[in-house]
Design an enzyme around this catalytic site. Structure first.
Site, PDB file in Angstrom:
ATOM      1  N   GLY A 225      15.074 -37.516  48.980  1.00 12.98           N
ATOM      2  CA  GLY A 225      14.048 -38.306  49.656  1.00 12.98           C
ATOM      3  C   GLY A 225      14.366 -38.431  51.125  1.00 12.98           C
ATOM      4  O   GLY A 225      15.074 -37.597  51.705  1.00 12.98           O
ATOM      5  N   GLU A 245      19.950 -35.425  49.038  1.00 12.51           N
ATOM      6  CA  GLU A 245      19.149 -34.322  49.586  1.00 12.51           C
ATOM      7  C   GLU A 245      18.087 -34.964  50.466  1.00 12.51           C
ATOM      8  O   GLU A 245      17.107 -35.526  49.959  1.00 12.51           O
ATOM      9  CB  GLU A 245      18.486 -33.534  48.436  1.00 12.51           C
ATOM     10  N   LEU A 246      18.282 -34.905  51.793  1.00 16.10           N
ATOM     11  CA  LEU A 246      17.422 -35.680  52.691  1.00 16.10           C
ATOM     12  C   LEU A 246      16.557 -34.778  53.565  1.00 16.10           C
ATOM     13  O   LEU A 246      16.356 -33.613  53.247  1.00 16.10           O
ATOM     14  CB  LEU A 246      18.305 -36.640  53.509  1.00 16.10           C
ATOM     15  N   CYS A 279      10.805 -30.287  52.762  1.00 16.61           N
ATOM     16  CA  CYS A 279      11.941 -30.766  53.554  1.00 16.61           C
ATOM     17  C   CYS A 279      12.476 -29.693  54.494  1.00 16.61           C
ATOM     18  O   CYS A 279      13.121 -30.010  55.486  1.00 16.61           O
ATOM     19  CB  CYS A 279      13.039 -31.269  52.633  1.00 16.61           C
TER      20      CYS A 279
HETATM   21  P1  NAP Z   1      11.173 -41.570  50.025  1.00 19.46           P
HETATM   22  O1  NAP Z   1      10.134 -42.490  50.523  1.00 19.46           O
HETATM   23  O2  NAP Z   1      12.548 -41.704  50.540  1.00 19.46           O
HETATM   24  O3  NAP Z   1      11.171 -41.744  48.417  1.00 19.46           O
HETATM   25  C1  NAP Z   1      11.973 -40.956  47.592  1.00 19.46           C
HETATM   26  C2  NAP Z   1      12.241 -41.704  46.299  1.00 19.46           C
HETATM   27  O4  NAP Z   1      13.027 -42.860  46.584  1.00 19.46           O
HETATM   28  C3  NAP Z   1      10.993 -42.222  45.592  1.00 19.46           C
HETATM   29  O5  NAP Z   1      11.158 -42.147  44.209  1.00 19.46           O
HETATM   30  C4  NAP Z   1      10.941 -43.671  46.051  1.00 19.46           C
HETATM   31  O6  NAP Z   1      10.223 -44.502  45.163  1.00 19.46           O
HETATM   32  C5  NAP Z   1      12.413 -44.005  46.043  1.00 19.46           C
HETATM   33  N1  NAP Z   1      12.770 -45.165  46.865  1.00 19.46           N
HETATM   34  C6  NAP Z   1      12.125 -45.692  47.935  1.00 19.46           C
HETATM   35  N2  NAP Z   1      12.794 -46.786  48.398  1.00 19.46           N
HETATM   36  C7  NAP Z   1      13.886 -46.935  47.607  1.00 19.46           C
HETATM   37  C8  NAP Z   1      14.972 -47.859  47.568  1.00 19.46           C
HETATM   38  N3  NAP Z   1      15.092 -48.885  48.436  1.00 19.46           N
HETATM   39  N4  NAP Z   1      15.914 -47.701  46.619  1.00 19.46           N
HETATM   40  C9  NAP Z   1      15.855 -46.695  45.731  1.00 19.46           C
HETATM   41  N5  NAP Z   1      14.839 -45.801  45.703  1.00 19.46           N
HETATM   42  C10 NAP Z   1      13.879 -45.913  46.644  1.00 19.46           C
HETATM   43  O7  NAP Z   1      10.755 -40.042  50.241  1.00 19.46           O
HETATM   44  P2  NAP Z   1       9.360 -39.325  49.946  1.00 19.46           P
HETATM   45  O8  NAP Z   1       8.348 -39.765  50.949  1.00 19.46           O
HETATM   46  O9  NAP Z   1       9.012 -39.415  48.504  1.00 19.46           O
HETATM   47  O10 NAP Z   1       9.775 -37.799  50.205  1.00 19.46           O
HETATM   48  C11 NAP Z   1       9.815 -37.258  51.473  1.00 19.46           C
HETATM   49  C12 NAP Z   1      11.221 -37.168  52.000  1.00 19.46           C
HETATM   50  O11 NAP Z   1      12.048 -36.473  51.073  1.00 19.46           O
HETATM   51  C13 NAP Z   1      11.301 -36.364  53.282  1.00 19.46           C
HETATM   52  O12 NAP Z   1      12.180 -36.980  54.179  1.00 19.46           O
HETATM   53  C14 NAP Z   1      11.864 -35.020  52.820  1.00 19.46           C
HETATM   54  O13 NAP Z   1      12.513 -34.300  53.823  1.00 19.46           O
HETATM   55  C15 NAP Z   1      12.776 -35.440  51.731  1.00 19.46           C
HETATM   56  N6  NAP Z   1      13.032 -34.334  50.807  1.00 19.46           N
HETATM   57  C16 NAP Z   1      14.257 -33.709  50.838  1.00 19.46           C
HETATM   58  C17 NAP Z   1      14.508 -32.616  50.006  1.00 19.46           C
HETATM   59  C18 NAP Z   1      15.831 -31.904  50.006  1.00 19.46           C
HETATM   60  O14 NAP Z   1      16.082 -31.139  49.087  1.00 19.46           O
HETATM   61  N7  NAP Z   1      16.696 -32.118  50.970  1.00 19.46           N
HETATM   62  C19 NAP Z   1      13.511 -32.167  49.165  1.00 19.46           C
HETATM   63  C20 NAP Z   1      12.278 -32.818  49.161  1.00 19.46           C
HETATM   64  C21 NAP Z   1      12.053 -33.906  49.982  1.00 19.46           C
HETATM   65  P3  NAP Z   1       8.686 -44.926  45.489  1.00 19.46           P
HETATM   66  O15 NAP Z   1       7.908 -43.662  45.488  1.00 19.46           O
HETATM   67  O16 NAP Z   1       8.365 -45.832  44.378  1.00 19.46           O
HETATM   68  O17 NAP Z   1       8.706 -45.585  46.834  1.00 19.46           O
END
Ligand code: NAP
Length: 471
Positions: A225, A245-246, A279
């Site tokens: 995330g 994985e950010l 990402c």
């Molecule tokens: P996100 O907002 O960080 O959410 C990711 C996950 O974390 C979701 O299941 C979210 O739940 C949960 N979450 C949110 N706040 C949390 C907390 N305080 N404690 C624990 N879990 C929490 O990311 P996103 O918008 O879904 O995805 C986009 C991001 O992911 C981008 O930055 C992208 O670069 C990154 N990403 C990285 C990779 C890699 O392999 N490096 C691959 C794909 C995506 P909710 O949905 O319920 O808020």
């Protein structure tokens, strides 16, 4: 759909809607897990870890292999669910479902290969006659928190290795896209997975995800995330193994000897796929002076020709963004770049969640569209005087997930491979390319640890050292 907790499909007093990002129509509803549901999942997972620890590797292989085969047979159905809840085109949804099957096949194979090593202990002073070996054992309970943008394959990248290694897993899928993970859970159960080995909890990250991350019964946290949430989880997770994985703002460098038709094809394929919500999307295109104007001439019409629209229409090349607020943010960053001197060569318009494929030239690397993670369908082009200058711009980022260069010159290519600070390096293609078997992960603030089933299993098992004290 219902969620799966401690061996049962359950509902909850409160539900929330999963909507199609294109038109806001309701695709399904899912339960909002309560603290009691989280506790029940954790208790179930602790029991499930015992069951899994005793399940022979061959049986773990069979379950995962069967699931991979059935997923392949149902690629159309899974692909449509992905497309409906996430907004990627049907072709992209189908492609992701096929990759998810591949990730499960790879995980199945690895279930048969978890071994240790023989230790030459008699090489230590005073240890003559001693003999040692290592055993790799499962961690126990793995918490898998996943993002919205690959709602099936990124779940498989955690669940497949976790189960292959003999762990129990608790999935917390993104609230925008929980349906693919719930369907995967049902598929694994149909294929013979012991019911206590898997939980899939729906509900907000701040509540469900954070409770899992903090809990001492979870031995391994695997999170994909945003950097902000990832950093926060690192602070609260306590003593447990962590994979992060950010995000990224991945660069692609174009040298003067590059084939510009290929560069344009790569920039379109790796900059606008899934509306740039990848990402490792190409976000910064850094062209050397000699290549700069010819590249823009070839690239601009190609970007303008990308058809954005309803993801479920087979004629569409690029679907909407996940939320309108994200499309608005992309618009603001584009406007800011233009106000700062950038030229808009394509796109720049928004209709609801749809942000048209956008190309900006003459971008100042200090603008947000360049120096922060955009996660949207715009590519910022900037110029550099030399490879050294291009590398300095490319490396001037807190992130380091993936990067590419186009050149025929071996010296330039290898210098880039050595000096570019990124976990994945692509020579003659854009940064957004991944084979599910390769080690994949970031340097710097893009993360910790590696995925790819073989590598994820290393992080989801622990090593015991056994010493035999023979006479
Ligand atoms: P996100 O907002 O960080 O959410 C990711 C996950 O974390 C979701 O299941 C979210 O739940 C949960 N979450 C949110 N706040 C949390 C907390 N305080 N404690 C624990 N879990 C929490 O990311 P996103 O918008 O879904 O995805 C986009 C991001 O992911 C981008 O930055 C992208 O670069 C990154 N990403 C990285 C990779 C890699 O392999 N490096 C691959 C794909 C995506 P909710 O949905 O319920 O808020």
């Amino acid at each position: 759909m219902r969620m799966f907790v401690r061996g049962e499909w359950i509902s909850a007093a409160e539900q929330f809607e999963v909507t199609n990002p294109y038109d806001g129509s309701v695709v399904d509803t899912v339960p909002r897990a309560t603290p009691a549901d989280i506790e029940s999942a954790l208790c179930g997972a602790v029991e499930g870890a015992e069951v899994m620890r005793r399940l022979p590797g061959y049986e773990r292989y069979q379950i995962l292999h069967r699931a991979a085969q059935r997923l392949l047979e149902r690629v159309e159905e899974f692909g449509r669910t992905i497309s409906e809840e996430e907004g990627k085109t049907l072709a992209e949804g189908r492609f992701e479902a096929g990759r998810a099957a591949e990730t499960l096949f790879l995980s199945a194979e690895e279930a048969k290969r978890i071994g240790g090593e023989v230790l030459p202990l008699d090489g230590a002073p005073g240890a003559a006659g001693k003999f040692g070996f290592t055993l790799r054992v499962p961690c126990g309970v793995v918490a898998a928190i996943t993002p919205f943008n690959f709602p099936l394959n990124l779940v498989c990248h955690k669940v497949g290795p976790a189960l292959a290694a003999g762990n129990a897993v608790i999935i917390k899928p993104a609230s925008d896209t929980p349906l693919s993970a719930l369907k995967l859970t049902a598929l694994l159960l149909e294929c013979g997975l012991p019911p206590l080995a898997i939980n899939c909890l729906t509900g907000s990250g701040g509540q469900v995800g954070e409770a899992l991350a903090r809990d001492e019964r979870v031995r391994k946290l695997s999170f994909t995330g945003s950097r902000e949430v990832g950093e926060h989880l690192c602070r609260v997770a306590g003593l447990k193994r962590i994979t992060m994985e950010l995000g990224s703002n991945s660069p692609l460098i174009v040298m003067p000897d590059a084939d510009l038709e290929k560069v344009a094809a790569a920039a379109v394929a790796t900059g606008y796929g899934n509306a740039g919500q990848v990402c490792i999307s190409t976000q910064r295109l850094i062209a050397l002076d000699q290549a700069y104007h010819p590249l823009l001439e070839v690239l601009a019409p190609r970007v303008a020709a990308i058809r954005a629209g309803n993801q479920l229409d087979p004629q569409t090349h690029m679907g909407p963004m996940i939320r309108e607020a994200d499309a608005v943010r992309v618009g603001q960053w584009v406007e800011e770049a233009v106000a700062g001197g950038a030229r808009l060569l394509a796109g720049g318009q928004r209709e609801g969640t749809l942000y048209h494929p956008t190309l900006l030239a003459d971008v100042d690397p200090n603008q947000r569209i360049s120096c922060q993670e955009l996660f949207g369908p715009a590519v910022a082009v900037m110029r550099a005087e030399s490879l050294e200058h291009a590398l300095a711009i490319a490396n001037n980022s807190p992130y380091g997930l993936s990067a590419g260069i186009f050149t025929q010159n071996l010296d330039w290519a290898l210098r880039f491979a050595r000096e570019m600070q990124a976990g994945n390096i692509h020579l003659n293609w854009g940064p957004a390319w991944r084979a599910d078997l390769m080690p994949y992960g970031g340097l710097k603030h893009s993360g910790l640890g590696r995925e790819g089933p073989r590598y994820a299993i290393e992080e989801m098992t622990e090593t015991k050292t056994v010493v035999v004290h023979t006479e």
